[in-house]
Design a protein around this motif. Structure first.
Motif, PDB file in Angstrom:
ATOM      1  N   ILE B 231       0.827  -1.212   0.000  1.00  0.00           N
ATOM      2  CA  ILE B 231       0.000   0.000   0.000  1.00  0.00           C
ATOM      3  C   ILE B 231       0.862   1.264   0.000  1.00  0.00           C
ATOM      4  CG2 ILE B 231      -1.731   1.283   1.336  1.00  0.00           C
ATOM      5  CD1 ILE B 231      -2.771  -1.447   2.337  1.00  0.00           C
ATOM      6  N   TYR B 232       1.966   1.239   0.730  1.00  0.00           N
ATOM      7  CA  TYR B 232       2.863   2.405   0.796  1.00  0.00           C
ATOM      8  C   TYR B 232       4.288   1.918   0.544  1.00  0.00           C
ATOM      9  CZ  TYR B 232       5.167   6.641   2.496  1.00  0.00           C
ATOM     10  OH  TYR B 232       5.943   7.771   2.586  1.00  0.00           O
ATOM     11  N   PRO B 233       4.937   2.406  -0.510  1.00  0.00           N
ATOM     12  CA  PRO B 233       6.243   1.820  -0.868  1.00  0.00           C
ATOM     13  C   PRO B 233       7.346   2.032   0.161  1.00  0.00           C
ATOM     14  CG  PRO B 233       5.677   3.669  -2.336  1.00  0.00           C
ATOM     15  CD  PRO B 233       4.457   3.374  -1.520  1.00  0.00           C
ATOM     16  N   ARG B 234       7.355   3.190   0.841  1.00  0.00           N
ATOM     17  CA  ARG B 234       8.490   3.430   1.746  1.00  0.00           C
ATOM     18  C   ARG B 234       8.189   2.837   3.134  1.00  0.00           C
ATOM     19  NH1 ARG B 234      12.181   6.514  -0.002  1.00  0.00           N
ATOM     20  NH2 ARG B 234      10.807   8.000  -1.024  1.00  0.00           N
ATOM     21  N   THR B 235       7.933   1.521   3.114  1.00  0.00           N
ATOM     22  CA  THR B 235       7.590   0.816   4.346  1.00  0.00           C
ATOM     23  C   THR B 235       8.729  -0.098   4.781  1.00  0.00           C
ATOM     24  OG1 THR B 235       5.213   0.821   3.864  1.00  0.00           O
ATOM     25  CG2 THR B 235       6.006  -0.884   5.363  1.00  0.00           C
ATOM     26  N   ILE B 236       8.994  -0.094   6.078  1.00  0.00           N
ATOM     27  CA  ILE B 236       9.922  -1.050   6.686  1.00  0.00           C
ATOM     28  C   ILE B 236       9.089  -1.918   7.621  1.00  0.00           C
ATOM     29  CG2 ILE B 236      11.934  -1.347   8.179  1.00  0.00           C
ATOM     30  CD1 ILE B 236      12.883   1.437   7.284  1.00  0.00           C
ATOM     31  N   VAL B 237       9.060  -3.225   7.353  1.00  0.00           N
ATOM     32  CA  VAL B 237       8.311  -4.149   8.195  1.00  0.00           C
ATOM     33  C   VAL B 237       9.240  -4.699   9.279  1.00  0.00           C
ATOM     34  CG1 VAL B 237       7.082  -6.353   8.275  1.00  0.00           C
ATOM     35  CG2 VAL B 237       6.759  -4.806   6.316  1.00  0.00           C
ATOM     36  N   CYS B 238       8.798  -4.610  10.526  1.00  0.00           N
ATOM     37  CA  CYS B 238       9.528  -5.233  11.628  1.00  0.00           C
ATOM     38  C   CYS B 238       8.682  -6.394  12.110  1.00  0.00           C
ATOM     39  CB  CYS B 238       9.783  -4.227  12.748  1.00  0.00           C
ATOM     40  SG  CYS B 238      10.926  -2.928  12.247  1.00  0.00           S
ATOM     41  N   TYR B 239       9.181  -7.598  11.882  1.00  0.00           N
ATOM     42  CA  TYR B 239       8.395  -8.786  12.191  1.00  0.00           C
ATOM     43  C   TYR B 239       9.091  -9.612  13.264  1.00  0.00           C
ATOM     44  CZ  TYR B 239       5.496 -12.893  11.683  1.00  0.00           C
ATOM     45  OH  TYR B 239       4.627 -13.912  11.953  1.00  0.00           O
ATOM     46  N   SER B 240       8.306 -10.359  14.000  1.00  0.00           N
ATOM     47  CA  SER B 240       8.835 -11.274  15.007  1.00  0.00           C
ATOM     48  C   SER B 240       8.049 -12.566  14.962  1.00  0.00           C
ATOM     49  CB  SER B 240       8.698 -10.653  16.395  1.00  0.00           C
ATOM     50  OG  SER B 240       8.928 -11.627  17.390  1.00  0.00           O
ATOM     51  N   TYR B 241       8.727 -13.681  15.223  1.00  0.00           N
ATOM     52  CA  TYR B 241       8.055 -14.975  15.344  1.00  0.00           C
ATOM     53  C   TYR B 241       7.647 -15.255  16.794  1.00  0.00           C
ATOM     54  CZ  TYR B 241       9.659 -15.753  10.602  1.00  0.00           C
ATOM     55  OH  TYR B 241       9.865 -15.629   9.255  1.00  0.00           O
ATOM     56  N   SER B 242       7.904 -14.284  17.697  1.00  0.00           N
ATOM     57  CA  SER B 242       7.645 -14.484  19.130  1.00  0.00           C
ATOM     58  C   SER B 242       6.219 -14.933  19.409  1.00  0.00           C
ATOM     59  CB  SER B 242       7.883 -13.182  19.890  1.00  0.00           C
ATOM     60  OG  SER B 242       9.246 -12.870  19.941  1.00  0.00           O
ATOM     61  N   LYS B 243       5.262 -14.237  18.811  1.00  0.00           N
ATOM     62  CA  LYS B 243       3.860 -14.513  19.115  1.00  0.00           C
ATOM     63  C   LYS B 243       3.326 -15.593  18.172  1.00  0.00           C
ATOM     64  CE  LYS B 243       4.552 -10.744  21.558  1.00  0.00           C
ATOM     65  NZ  LYS B 243       4.676 -10.619  22.999  1.00  0.00           N
ATOM     66  N   ALA B 244       3.681 -15.510  16.900  1.00  0.00           N
ATOM     67  CA  ALA B 244       3.157 -16.460  15.911  1.00  0.00           C
ATOM     68  C   ALA B 244       3.569 -17.887  16.240  1.00  0.00           C
ATOM     69  CB  ALA B 244       3.652 -16.085  14.510  1.00  0.00           C
ATOM     70  N   LEU B 245       4.824 -18.074  16.683  1.00  0.00           N
ATOM     71  CA  LEU B 245       5.339 -19.415  16.981  1.00  0.00           C
ATOM     72  C   LEU B 245       5.557 -19.627  18.479  1.00  0.00           C
ATOM     73  CD1 LEU B 245       8.002 -19.895  14.128  1.00  0.00           C
ATOM     74  CD2 LEU B 245       5.649 -20.750  14.173  1.00  0.00           C
ATOM     75  N   SER B 246       5.097 -18.691  19.303  1.00  0.00           N
ATOM     76  CA  SER B 246       5.231 -18.819  20.765  1.00  0.00           C
ATOM     77  C   SER B 246       6.686 -19.039  21.199  1.00  0.00           C
ATOM     78  CB  SER B 246       4.347 -19.963  21.287  1.00  0.00           C
ATOM     79  OG  SER B 246       2.981 -19.665  21.098  1.00  0.00           O
ATOM     80  N   LEU B 247       7.560 -18.156  20.733  1.00  0.00           N
ATOM     81  CA  LEU B 247       8.999 -18.262  21.010  1.00  0.00           C
ATOM     82  C   LEU B 247       9.585 -16.934  21.501  1.00  0.00           C
ATOM     83  CD1 LEU B 247      10.111 -20.062  17.696  1.00  0.00           C
ATOM     84  CD2 LEU B 247      10.133 -21.090  19.974  1.00  0.00           C
ATOM     85  N   PRO B 248       8.887 -16.204  22.370  1.00  0.00           N
ATOM     86  CA  PRO B 248       9.342 -14.831  22.647  1.00  0.00           C
ATOM     87  C   PRO B 248      10.732 -14.751  23.270  1.00  0.00           C
ATOM     88  CG  PRO B 248       7.684 -15.506  24.249  1.00  0.00           C
ATOM     89  CD  PRO B 248       7.694 -16.549  23.162  1.00  0.00           C
ATOM     90  N   GLY B 249      11.100 -15.759  24.075  1.00  0.00           N
ATOM     91  CA  GLY B 249      12.401 -15.700  24.731  1.00  0.00           C
ATOM     92  C   GLY B 249      13.560 -16.062  23.820  1.00  0.00           C
ATOM     93  N   GLU B 250      13.244 -16.632  22.643  1.00  0.00           N
ATOM     94  CA  GLU B 250      14.329 -17.109  21.772  1.00  0.00           C
ATOM     95  C   GLU B 250      14.848 -16.028  20.831  1.00  0.00           C
ATOM     96  OE1 GLU B 250      15.573 -19.677  22.722  1.00  0.00           O
ATOM     97  OE2 GLU B 250      14.053 -21.045  23.476  1.00  0.00           O
ATOM     98  N   ARG B 251      14.088 -14.958  20.666  1.00  0.00           N
ATOM     99  CA  ARG B 251      14.537 -13.785  19.912  1.00  0.00           C
ATOM    100  C   ARG B 251      14.816 -14.084  18.443  1.00  0.00           C
ATOM    101  NH1 ARG B 251      11.961 -11.308  21.791  1.00  0.00           N
ATOM    102  NH2 ARG B 251      12.916  -9.391  21.122  1.00  0.00           N
ATOM    103  N   ILE B 252      13.735 -14.167  17.675  1.00  0.00           N
ATOM    104  CA  ILE B 252      13.932 -14.311  16.225  1.00  0.00           C
ATOM    105  C   ILE B 252      12.839 -13.550  15.472  1.00  0.00           C
ATOM    106  CG2 ILE B 252      12.722 -16.564  16.111  1.00  0.00           C
ATOM    107  CD1 ILE B 252      15.819 -15.583  14.034  1.00  0.00           C
ATOM    108  N   GLY B 253      13.273 -12.786  14.496  1.00  0.00           N
ATOM    109  CA  GLY B 253      12.375 -11.977  13.678  1.00  0.00           C
ATOM    110  C   GLY B 253      13.155 -11.430  12.499  1.00  0.00           C
ATOM    111  N   TYR B 254      12.622 -10.419  11.839  1.00  0.00           N
ATOM    112  CA  TYR B 254      13.360  -9.827  10.716  1.00  0.00           C
ATOM    113  C   TYR B 254      12.903  -8.405  10.442  1.00  0.00           C
ATOM    114  CZ  TYR B 254       9.248 -11.197   7.866  1.00  0.00           C
ATOM    115  OH  TYR B 254       7.978 -11.357   7.363  1.00  0.00           O
ATOM    116  N   VAL B 255      13.767  -7.692   9.720  1.00  0.00           N
ATOM    117  CA  VAL B 255      13.415  -6.422   9.092  1.00  0.00           C
ATOM    118  C   VAL B 255      13.221  -6.714   7.617  1.00  0.00           C
ATOM    119  CG1 VAL B 255      14.210  -4.102   8.477  1.00  0.00           C
ATOM    120  CG2 VAL B 255      14.832  -5.077  10.705  1.00  0.00           C
TER     121      VAL B 255
END
Lengths: 393, 393
Positions: B231-255
């Protein structure tokens, strides 16, 4: 309008990483066994079997509890185990609340610098030094001040450090066993440093923090590595299990703010705040459990000792000059011409990947990482011979 | 002379963490089942079995290769898998070199802000907002500018955002599904935002980055979560697998720096540089493998949907006012007095731990995290009833 400083850091990867990336491409092109990659400090010894066993055991426990957030400073029982290990091993009164678990030594150093410096401060490093110190010192808004080590012992030159200390000095970073030269600072050398720092603190009326970066503490060849907090109270230890347990990609280590400094609790609080500011939530929890379970696990240095002997004997026979390493897994070898980059470039023609010394703050040397397969060293000898001969022509 | 800003950050833990720590103490004192802890967003659903299976499989591979350093931006095949997932799922032309693996969303946000701001810039947040945004904005030397969401829809108030944009604005942070209110921004709402931002970019002659913080993307209750880079080209997505995979203490995601922005490669380079400056070496490698293997794994939202129904029906019957959440696992409940902190304090007397809204940038509400055991909600209802009655007296 991106941040130019960050762009430059991203655009100019470290000399080590650059050579490592070249090596990966080159291996893909001509075959793994044709490239003699001595570029990076990736342990070549497998993690102890206990690491795997702990992970397997933990994966049989309740996943909600296992993978959940830990407190930002780490799992309380893990911090207590690390503190107990420090107490038992080094005889200093380490308490759990002075231990802050981190994603490796890099995080520990970046966090510690942010905690005890202000923009405009000066941070002293001993050249040759690990190049990324410059990045983290710069990120804290501080200025790097280089003090050469003594040559050829590569011990600390305490009078030179004293001469470099100013009203702006906040931190002196030391690294023993040393990357890149393999030196281990003697007790006498560290006591001389501690006495001088205590005197300068009084003279200047400001605290001088000693940041002891110790990822190679477990990798030594028959020498003692004195525990710095037992010698100088205002010490912050930055430790990593990357090398000791061969887990560099998993990112686990800690900051230990010595209990013996006068404002120990305040410094620990600032460390926690800096971790928060830099985006660290908690150190990876599975690895926190591994670190605690393996805290007393001996490191397997035999393979490195074998490599060290092979490499030093081989290079010695070929006439190379180098510093005999007491620890870590790097050999600091004199380049065969004054320009280390030119020497490293020529070495590439013989498929030898040697890191030029310039980014370590000195000219004229290369770093040879011997955390490699034994065969790499054996097979590289003809290339080292041909490289030397190319200079004799 | 420690850094006062860092000391303050360490000394004043977040309201959420503070309440969570109180809850742990209280549970130890009176029993786990006597305290109704709705403080923290720690997933209560176990990680999918596939997570465990991938870890077990990886632990059977060569440990030297498994646990070694990855490139700073992540394992190439993992970045490619994430990019492929983005392409296939959202129809945007994502390339692997625009994906930078991180130690969770916190690291992703801290790194992204450092990459595209300069000290003195302004960063817009939508109130109520996740409190740690303030920490990371401050750490970048920027000023937080708050724009309230529309009430009661909690959609973006685009004219108000436009009015807040100045010559110093660099970034607008949005978070959908939203923590703390559970709102999901509609496509129309995001299109209105995008059109306004494009117009303002032209008008001001400077780029306006949209930082889309999306850790709750997978946790929704029957609504669409539009993909912001489409929808907006100058977007930076900050994603985490903490909630989706129930791994919040393991620290994994991406920009993910959208390929559709005009200077996509430069921004990615600055992201890599910022990661380096903040002490990140690589995202934990075992978790990188897990993320890639589970990239298409559905999240288990059923338990959260059940909790949501139980909680909203229960509170509704007791006369509480709240925002019906479309995603995430938080309920935003109107405090029964204007002072949210006082309300939260009184709730504690009934062993109810509810996070006061003040640190989210607004007064008069509490956040109730329903990522808890179902019984916690069922057993808490008498306490919620008694709390309400205490105000009726």
């Amino acid at each position: 309008m991106i941040n130019e400083k960050m762009y430059e850091l991203g655009a100019e990867p470290s000399a080590i990483r650059e050579l490592f990336a070249y090596g990966m491409q080159r291996k893909a092109a001509i075959g793994d066994d044709k490239v003699f990659d001595f570029s990076i400090g990736n342990p070549s010894v497998p993690a102890p079997e206990k690491v795997r066993q702990v992970m397997l055991d933990m994966l049989d426990t309740d996943p909600v509890a296992l993978h959940g957030y830990s407190p930002a400073s780490g799992i309380p029982s893990v911090r207590e185990t690390v503190a107990r290990h420090i107490r038992d091993t080094y005889g200093v009164p380490a308490q759990a609340n002075q231990v802050y678990m981190t994603a490796g030594a890099a995080a520990a150093i970046a966090i510690s610098l942010a905690a005890v410096t202000h923009p405009g401060d000066e941070v002293i490093v001993i050249s040759p030094f690990f190049p990324e110190y410059s990045t983290w010192i710069g990120a804290s808004g501080c200025t790097r001040v280089e003090v050469p080590a003594q040559v050829p012992s590569f011990q600390l030159d305490v009078p030179a450090i004293e001469a470099a200390i100013t009203q702006k000095t906040s931190v002196i970073i030391i690294n023993s066993p040393n990357n890149p030269v393999g030196a281990v600072y003697t007790r006498e050398n560290l006591e001389e440093l501690a006495a001088m720092l205590a005197r300068k603190e009084e003279e200047l009326g400001r605290p001088l923090f000693l940041l002891s970066d110790e990822p190679y503490r477990a990798i030594t060849y028959g020498v003692e590595v004195p525990y710095v907090p037992a010698i100088y109270p205002r010490t912050i230890v930055c430790y990593s299990y990357s090398k000791a347990l061969s887990l560099p990609g998993e990112r686990i280590g800690y900051v230990y703010v010595s209990d013996l400094m006068d404002n120990a609790a305040e410094v620990s609080t600032a460390v926690a705040g800096a971790g928060r500011a830099l985006g660290y939530i908690c150190a990876p929890v599975l690895l926190q459990h591994v670190a605690a379970a393996c805290v007393d696990e001996p490191s397997d240095v035999e393979a490195y000792a074998t490599n060290r002997a092979l490499l030093t004997e081989g290079l010695s026979a070929l006439g190379y000059e180098y510093v005999e390493p007491d620890g870590a897994f790097y050999l600091w070898v004199r380049a065969l011409e004054p320009d280390a980059q030119a020497f490293s470039d020529r070495a590439k023609q013989f498929e030898l990947l040697l890191v030029p010394s310039d980014s370590f703050g000195v000219g004229g040397w290369v770093r040879v990482s011997y955390c490699v397969a034994r065969e790499t060293i054996e097979n590289a000898m003809p290339a080292f011979k041909a490289l030397a001969e190319s200079y004799a022509e």
